[in-house]
Design a protein around this motif. Structure first.
Motif, PDB file in Angstrom:
ATOM      1  N   GLU A  48       0.758  -1.281  -0.160  1.00  0.00           N
ATOM      2  CA  GLU A  48      -0.019  -0.086   0.325  1.00  0.00           C
ATOM      3  C   GLU A  48       1.010   1.292   0.061  1.00  0.00           C
ATOM      4  OE1 GLU A  48      -2.577  -0.237   3.293  1.00  0.00           O
ATOM      5  OE2 GLU A  48      -3.764  -2.047   2.665  1.00  0.00           O
ATOM      6  N   SER A  51       2.449   1.656  -3.403  1.00  0.00           N
ATOM      7  CA  SER A  51       1.504   2.206  -4.391  1.00  0.00           C
ATOM      8  C   SER A  51       1.441   3.637  -4.484  1.00  0.00           C
ATOM      9  CB  SER A  51       0.309   1.397  -4.695  1.00  0.00           C
ATOM     10  OG  SER A  51      -0.417   1.870  -3.196  1.00  0.00           O
ATOM     11  N   ASP A  55       5.996   6.560  -9.942  1.00  0.00           N
ATOM     12  CA  ASP A  55       6.505   5.114 -10.447  1.00  0.00           C
ATOM     13  C   ASP A  55       7.983   5.457 -10.627  1.00  0.00           C
ATOM     14  OD1 ASP A  55       4.216   4.003 -10.623  1.00  0.00           O
ATOM     15  OD2 ASP A  55       3.864   4.498 -12.787  1.00  0.00           O
ATOM     16  N   SER A  73       7.807  -1.660  -9.410  1.00  0.00           N
ATOM     17  CA  SER A  73       6.896  -2.664  -9.937  1.00  0.00           C
ATOM     18  C   SER A  73       7.305  -3.833  -9.274  1.00  0.00           C
ATOM     19  CB  SER A  73       6.715  -2.669 -11.396  1.00  0.00           C
ATOM     20  OG  SER A  73       8.062  -2.845 -12.108  1.00  0.00           O
ATOM     21  N   LEU A  76       6.330  -4.172  -5.485  1.00  0.00           N
ATOM     22  CA  LEU A  76       4.983  -4.436  -5.533  1.00  0.00           C
ATOM     23  C   LEU A  76       4.582  -5.635  -5.746  1.00  0.00           C
ATOM     24  CD1 LEU A  76       3.366  -1.209  -7.053  1.00  0.00           C
ATOM     25  CD2 LEU A  76       3.080  -2.057  -4.598  1.00  0.00           C
TER      26      LEU A  76
END
Length: 129
Positions: A48, A51, A55, A73, A76
């Motif tokens: 969380e 996110s 990016d 990425s 995550l």
């Protein structure tokens, strides 16, 4: 009568050993369950927080004492996989916990039956030590 008492004592000792073994398993499973639950919560919270980052933010993963640059990425994805695997392990551990609890209940029932069947054992257990 002496032979019966020896059998009763032996049966009592075996049941006591089974109960101790099952209680130990129950504690072990509870500890594993708590550890997996904590690991899953940590993975979800980390995912969380990741996110919310842009990016292009630099993200690092700790491996031992070192930190390595990793794409957001990838981090995550790793946290989501960890959460999913922990969830599967938690399900398995809960099933194991239920079966251990049933085994404990069965041993306790055997204890009651043994004590009911043997008045001498019942009397020996009710005497103050």
């Amino acid at each position: 009568m002496d032979q019966l008492d020896d059998r009763d004592r032996q049966a009592y000792a075996e049941l006591q050993e089974k109960l101790i073994e099952q209680s130990s398993k129950k504690k072990q499973v509870a500890l594993q369950l708590r550890a997996r639950d904590t690991e899953q919560k940590r993975a979800v919270l980390t995912a969380e927080e990741l996110s919310n980052l842009p990016d292009d933010a630099k993200t690092y993963e700790q491996i031992g004492r070192a930190y390595f640059l990793m794409p957001k990425s990838q981090l995550l994805q790793d946290r989501k996989e960890t959460a999913i695997s922990c969830q599967a392990e938690i399900k398995t551990l809960k099933e194991t916990q239920a079966s251990v609890q049933k085994a404990i209940a069965a041993v306790e029932t055997e204890f009651r039956e043994l004590i009911e069947q043997s008045p001498a054992l019942q009397q020996a257990l009710s005497r103050p030590s």
